[in-house]
Design a protein around this motif. Structure first.
Motif, mmCIF file in Angstrom:
data_model
loop_
_atom_site.group_PDB
_atom_site.id
_atom_site.type_symbol
_atom_site.label_atom_id
_atom_site.label_comp_id
_atom_site.label_asym_id
_atom_site.label_seq_id
_atom_site.Cartn_x
_atom_site.Cartn_y
_atom_site.Cartn_z
ATOM 1 N N GLY A 361 67.071 70.553 22.914
ATOM 2 C CA GLY A 361 67.514 71.008 21.598
ATOM 3 C C GLY A 361 67.920 69.846 20.716
ATOM 4 O O GLY A 361 67.651 69.836 19.509
ATOM 5 N N GLY A 362 68.554 68.841 21.288
ATOM 6 C CA GLY A 362 68.923 67.644 20.547
ATOM 7 C C GLY A 362 67.771 66.685 20.341
ATOM 8 O O GLY A 362 67.845 65.789 19.492
ATOM 9 N N MET A 363 66.702 66.867 21.118
ATOM 10 C CA MET A 363 65.548 65.985 20.980
ATOM 11 C C MET A 363 64.819 66.225 19.661
ATOM 12 O O MET A 363 64.313 65.278 19.050
ATOM 13 C CB MET A 363 64.570 66.200 22.140
ATOM 14 N N ILE A 364 64.763 67.456 19.188
ATOM 15 C CA ILE A 364 64.010 67.760 17.969
ATOM 16 C C ILE A 364 64.623 67.100 16.741
ATOM 17 O O ILE A 364 63.894 66.480 15.941
ATOM 18 C CB ILE A 364 63.864 69.281 17.787
ATOM 19 N N PRO A 365 65.939 67.182 16.513
ATOM 20 C CA PRO A 365 66.511 66.408 15.402
ATOM 21 C C PRO A 365 66.198 64.917 15.511
ATOM 22 O O PRO A 365 65.884 64.266 14.505
ATOM 23 C CB PRO A 365 68.016 66.675 15.526
ATOM 24 N N LEU A 366 66.259 64.382 16.726
ATOM 25 C CA LEU A 366 65.927 62.977 16.934
ATOM 26 C C LEU A 366 64.470 62.710 16.590
ATOM 27 O O LEU A 366 64.127 61.745 15.888
ATOM 28 C CB LEU A 366 66.216 62.605 18.392
ATOM 29 N N PHE A 367 63.588 63.586 17.049
ATOM 30 C CA PHE A 367 62.154 63.411 16.825
ATOM 31 C C PHE A 367 61.801 63.550 15.348
ATOM 32 O O PHE A 367 60.924 62.848 14.834
ATOM 33 C CB PHE A 367 61.384 64.429 17.668
ATOM 34 N N ASN A 368 62.466 64.484 14.634
ATOM 35 C CA ASN A 368 62.229 64.632 13.196
ATOM 36 C C ASN A 368 62.445 63.307 12.465
ATOM 37 O O ASN A 368 61.668 62.930 11.583
ATOM 38 C CB ASN A 368 63.170 65.683 12.610
ATOM 39 N N MET A 369 63.517 62.626 12.822
ATOM 40 C CA MET A 369 63.813 61.347 12.169
ATOM 41 C C MET A 369 62.805 60.287 12.573
ATOM 42 O O MET A 369 62.424 59.428 11.768
ATOM 43 C CB MET A 369 65.234 60.909 12.508
ATOM 44 N N GLN A 370 62.348 60.320 13.813
ATOM 45 C CA GLN A 370 61.395 59.327 14.293
ATOM 46 C C GLN A 370 60.006 59.517 13.695
ATOM 47 O O GLN A 370 59.190 58.598 13.723
ATOM 48 C CB GLN A 370 61.349 59.349 15.817
ATOM 49 N N LEU A 371 59.739 60.697 13.150
ATOM 50 C CA LEU A 371 58.491 60.909 12.418
ATOM 51 C C LEU A 371 58.535 60.262 11.036
ATOM 52 O O LEU A 371 57.538 60.263 10.313
ATOM 53 C CB LEU A 371 58.195 62.406 12.272
ATOM 54 N N GLY A 372 59.685 59.746 10.650
ATOM 55 C CA GLY A 372 59.837 59.149 9.325
ATOM 56 C C GLY A 372 60.438 60.098 8.318
ATOM 57 O O GLY A 372 60.452 59.810 7.122
ATOM 58 N N GLU A 373 60.936 61.243 8.796
ATOM 59 C CA GLU A 373 61.521 62.267 7.921
ATOM 60 C C GLU A 373 60.571 62.627 6.785
ATOM 61 O O GLU A 373 60.914 62.573 5.603
ATOM 62 C CB GLU A 373 62.870 61.796 7.379
ATOM 63 N N VAL A 374 59.363 63.003 7.163
ATOM 64 C CA VAL A 374 58.349 63.414 6.192
ATOM 65 C C VAL A 374 58.113 64.919 6.234
ATOM 66 O O VAL A 374 57.246 65.430 5.532
ATOM 67 C CB VAL A 374 57.017 62.672 6.443
ATOM 68 N N VAL A 375 58.876 65.635 7.067
ATOM 69 C CA VAL A 375 58.765 67.097 7.131
ATOM 70 C C VAL A 375 59.687 67.650 6.045
ATOM 71 O O VAL A 375 60.865 67.891 6.280
ATOM 72 C CB VAL A 375 59.153 67.626 8.525
ATOM 73 N N ILE A 376 59.165 67.811 4.841
ATOM 74 C CA ILE A 376 59.904 68.029 3.593
ATOM 75 C C ILE A 376 60.582 66.716 3.205
ATOM 76 O O ILE A 376 60.329 66.154 2.156
ATOM 77 C CB ILE A 376 60.939 69.171 3.679
ATOM 78 N N GLY A 377 61.451 66.229 4.063
ATOM 79 C CA GLY A 377 62.018 64.896 3.865
ATOM 80 C C GLY A 377 63.097 64.854 2.807
ATOM 81 O O GLY A 377 63.474 65.852 2.204
ATOM 82 N N GLY A 378 63.608 63.646 2.581
ATOM 83 C CA GLY A 378 64.629 63.447 1.572
ATOM 84 C C GLY A 378 64.051 63.578 0.180
ATOM 85 O O GLY A 378 62.825 63.572 -0.011
ATOM 86 N N VAL A 379 64.920 63.693 -0.820
ATOM 87 C CA VAL A 379 64.430 63.855 -2.188
ATOM 88 C C VAL A 379 63.623 62.616 -2.584
ATOM 89 O O VAL A 379 64.134 61.514 -2.660
ATOM 90 C CB VAL A 379 65.587 64.099 -3.173
ATOM 91 N N GLY A 380 62.348 62.810 -2.818
ATOM 92 C CA GLY A 380 61.463 61.706 -3.157
ATOM 93 C C GLY A 380 60.958 60.961 -1.945
ATOM 94 O O GLY A 380 59.752 60.761 -1.785
ATOM 95 N N ALA A 381 61.862 60.544 -1.066
ATOM 96 C CA ALA A 381 61.473 59.762 0.101
ATOM 97 C C ALA A 381 60.539 60.547 1.013
ATOM 98 O O ALA A 381 59.642 59.973 1.638
ATOM 99 C CB ALA A 381 62.713 59.309 0.866
ATOM 100 N N GLY A 382 60.751 61.850 1.129
ATOM 101 C CA GLY A 382 59.912 62.660 2.006
ATOM 102 C C GLY A 382 58.470 62.693 1.552
ATOM 103 O O GLY A 382 57.552 62.466 2.348
ATOM 104 N N ILE A 383 58.252 62.939 0.253
ATOM 105 C CA ILE A 383 56.880 63.065 -0.230
ATOM 106 C C ILE A 383 56.169 61.717 -0.270
ATOM 107 O O ILE A 383 54.988 61.619 0.075
ATOM 108 C CB ILE A 383 56.846 63.751 -1.618
ATOM 109 N N TYR A 384 56.876 60.632 -0.657
ATOM 110 C CA TYR A 384 56.146 59.361 -0.661
ATOM 111 C C TYR A 384 55.903 58.864 0.764
ATOM 112 O O TYR A 384 54.890 58.215 1.038
ATOM 113 C CB TYR A 384 56.773 58.312 -1.563
ATOM 114 N N GLY A 385 56.786 59.196 1.712
ATOM 115 C CA GLY A 385 56.512 58.875 3.108
ATOM 116 C C GLY A 385 55.339 59.677 3.639
ATOM 117 O O GLY A 385 54.487 59.152 4.375
ATOM 118 N N PHE A 386 55.266 60.940 3.251
ATOM 119 C CA PHE A 386 54.164 61.796 3.688
ATOM 120 C C PHE A 386 52.840 61.284 3.139
ATOM 121 O O PHE A 386 51.814 61.284 3.842
ATOM 122 C CB PHE A 386 54.409 63.231 3.218
#
Length: 567
Positions: A361-386
């Motif tokens: 259960g704790g692995m998924i939050p960790l993995f989300n960040m390791q993907l670069g937080e491009v799953v929606i992501g931060g404001v602006g940062a998510g889309i340009y990372g994607f």
């Protein structure tokens, strides 16, 4: 897992999809510099800022100038915040008489809020004065978020423009986003939070007598205003140490839902804005579809694991899911959903303690960040990372099927691929390098509360969170030390700006190119095949890099758990 839990999760996704176009339309108006209804009131304020600063908003900048102004702006803000935090003890707005922060903590915190990470090596209510919270920290919550959206606009212009030398004006972008998007929404959200019971006062402490007749001091402050931009700007830094698990920050199920929506709503809107900017809204919907596939997969695993509970407790005849570290007023489903949202975005706010989640259960939050937080992501940062991953995906597709590597009418050539790889490589190099260093040095090993795999996960999570500019933590790690304050500060700075500069270089190069009309030789980038390819590339490039660390941490922790060992 329950039907009520799945209703919450699927209802949340439905609300997001419904908000994508309305929010995207508002963002597109700001992207183009068009008037909004707020211009009647705030237009003179905007023009006053330009006159005061000597800025011509119509004078556009090339990518180098845009990047330079952005960097100088953020360095100046960081130094200002560092000074406020160091001088806290002699500044006004300090009803509790709190001293100034130590140099290493002030360094870490100033970088943390400048980079939109909002990592907190301190307890907010016991460390920060009201003035520090408002002037030192909340100012970054607005401006770091506005910077992220402005950078996304710059990349959109790179894809949308033809044979152009400029990608916008950084100062105009940040000013308009702050005045006409973040400020109005935050005023409305602040009023909602106040009505819901969130404090908004300049008083520091209220003394009360409890029902048992005991005197108690309750810490208060300007919480509602910080809470609004904390979520909307995917900042995540809490006024209180318990963050959104604290009843003064997040008192009800309704405020919890609004906070989750606030984290994602601008990121979702930016996907539609991108499609509109390049003249094909189907491109935006394809990006959003890929993001939601990854998001739902993560929520499913986390909710399943937390609802299943701990096998060790089941063997002791203690039935039920894992409620350790969770608030009863939210329960397992809302806590699991919140944890995936806050780590899919670069928010880092928490309504439950991630360190108390089950291993997987704790692995998924960790993995989300390791993907670069491009799953929606931060404001602006998510889309340009994607979009960096999209550049690599269309290049790989071209190699596999022998078609021209093009994306939304722009040829993807060696320069764009090299810069995208350079930006994406920042995460694994920094995360794995600094985690390895802290895992062998005595100063690093003094931090984890737990031993073995879970202790390693606490270190890994900290550097993953810092480099990904998230800010959440496996809070068992004692991070307020010179070692962690220093290394995490460096990690946050590199994780933010060493990705932004290559991205802006890509934007400048794309803007100068001609538009190539779609032909039979172009790879389609709007259908199910493209969505599947995007998801695959993100999982491969963003995920396989971290398999060694995942095996050493969460997976080893999970194996220990099912063998009957407490973790």
């Amino acid at each position: 897992m329950t039907l009520h839990g799945w209703f919450l999760i699927l209802g949340f996704v439905a609300l997001l999809v419904a908000l994508a176009k309305p929010v995207g339309l508002w963002l597109f108006a700001l992207y183009e510099g068009r008037r909004t209804p707020f211009h009647v009131v705030l237009g003179p304020v905007e023009r006053g800022f330009y006159r005061l600063a000597g800025i011509d908003p119509a004078a556009e900048q090339g990518w180098r100038r845009y990047a330079l102004h952005m960097l100088l702006f953020n360095v100046a803000l960081m130094l200002f915040t560092y000074a406020v935090l160091r001088l806290q003890g002699v500044l006004p707005g300090n009803p509790q008489g709190l001293p100034g922060l130590a140099p290493n903590l002030a360094f870490n915190t100033a970088i943390s809020f400048t980079t939109n990470t909002n990592w907190q090596s301190y307890g907010g209510e016991s460390t920060m004065s009201n003035l520090s919270q408002m002037l030192g920290l909340t100012i970054h919550n607005f401006l770091s978020a506005a910077t992220g959206i402005a950078l996304a606009f710059a990349l959109f212009r790179g894809f949308a423009r033809r044979e152009a030398t400029a990608i916008g004006n950084f100062w105009a972008d940040v000013t308009r986003i702050t005045l006409y998007l973040l400020l109005p929404l935050c005023i409305a959200l602040t009023l909602f939070y106040i009505a819901s019971g969130v404090p908004q006062t300049l008083s520091g402490v209220v003394d009360i007598t409890t029902l048992e007749g005991v005197r108690q001091s309750i810490l208060l402050g300007p919480v509602a205003s910080q809470e609004a931009i904390k979520m909307l700007g995917t900042n995540g830094g809490g006024f209180f140490n318990a963050n959104s698990a604290h009843p003064f920050e997040n008192p009800t199920a309704l405020t919890n839902l609004i906070q989750m929506l606030s984290i994602f709503v601008i990121g979702v809107g930016l996907t539609w804005t991108f499609g509109k900017a390049v003249g094909n809204t189907r491109q935006g919907w394809a990006i959003l579809s890929a993001m939601l596939l990854l998001f739902l997969a993560g929520v499913t695993v986390t909710y399943w694991q937390e609802a299943a509970g701990n096998p060790v407790l089941h063997s002791l005849q203690v039935a039920g899911g894992n409620m350790e570290g969770k608030e009863v007023r939210f329960g397992i489903a809302a806590s699991a959903l919140f944890s995936v949202i806050t780590t899919a975005a670069s928010c880092g706010a928490v309504n439950a303690m991630h360190d108390s989640f089950t291993a997987l259960g704790g692995m998924i939050p960790l993995f989300n960040m390791q993907l670069g937080e491009v799953v929606i992501g931060g404001v602006g940062a998510g889309i340009y990372g994607f979009l960096l991953f999209a550049i690599l995906a269309v290049f790989v597709a071209g190699l596999m099927v022998g078609r021209t590597p093009e994306y939304v009418g722009k040829k993807i050539e060696a320069r764009e691929v090299k810069l995208a790889v350079l930006a994406i490589a920042v995460l694994p190099l920094m995360i794995l390098g600094l985690t390895a260093l802290s895992s062998v040095m005595q100063q690093g090993l003094a931090g984890p509360l737990n031993k073995g795999p879970h202790g390693f996960s606490e270190i890994l999570y900290a550097f993953t969170s810092a480099v990904a500019n998230n800010g959440s933590a496996f809070a068992g790690l004692t991070a307020n030390t010179p070692w962690y304050n220093g290394l995490l500060g460096v990690a946050m700075w590199v994780g933010r700006f060493f990705i932004i500069v290559p991205m802006l270089a890509i934007a400048g190069g794309l803007a100068a190119k001609r538009h190539t009309p779609e032909s039979a030789g172009s790879f389609p980038t709007t259908g199910a095949l493209w969505v599947g390819l995007l998801v695959g590339i993100i999982l491969i490039l963003g995920g396989l890099t971290f398999l060694p660390s995942l095996a050493l941490g969460p997976i080893a922790d999970h194996l220990a758990m099912i063998r009957g060992q407490l973790f």
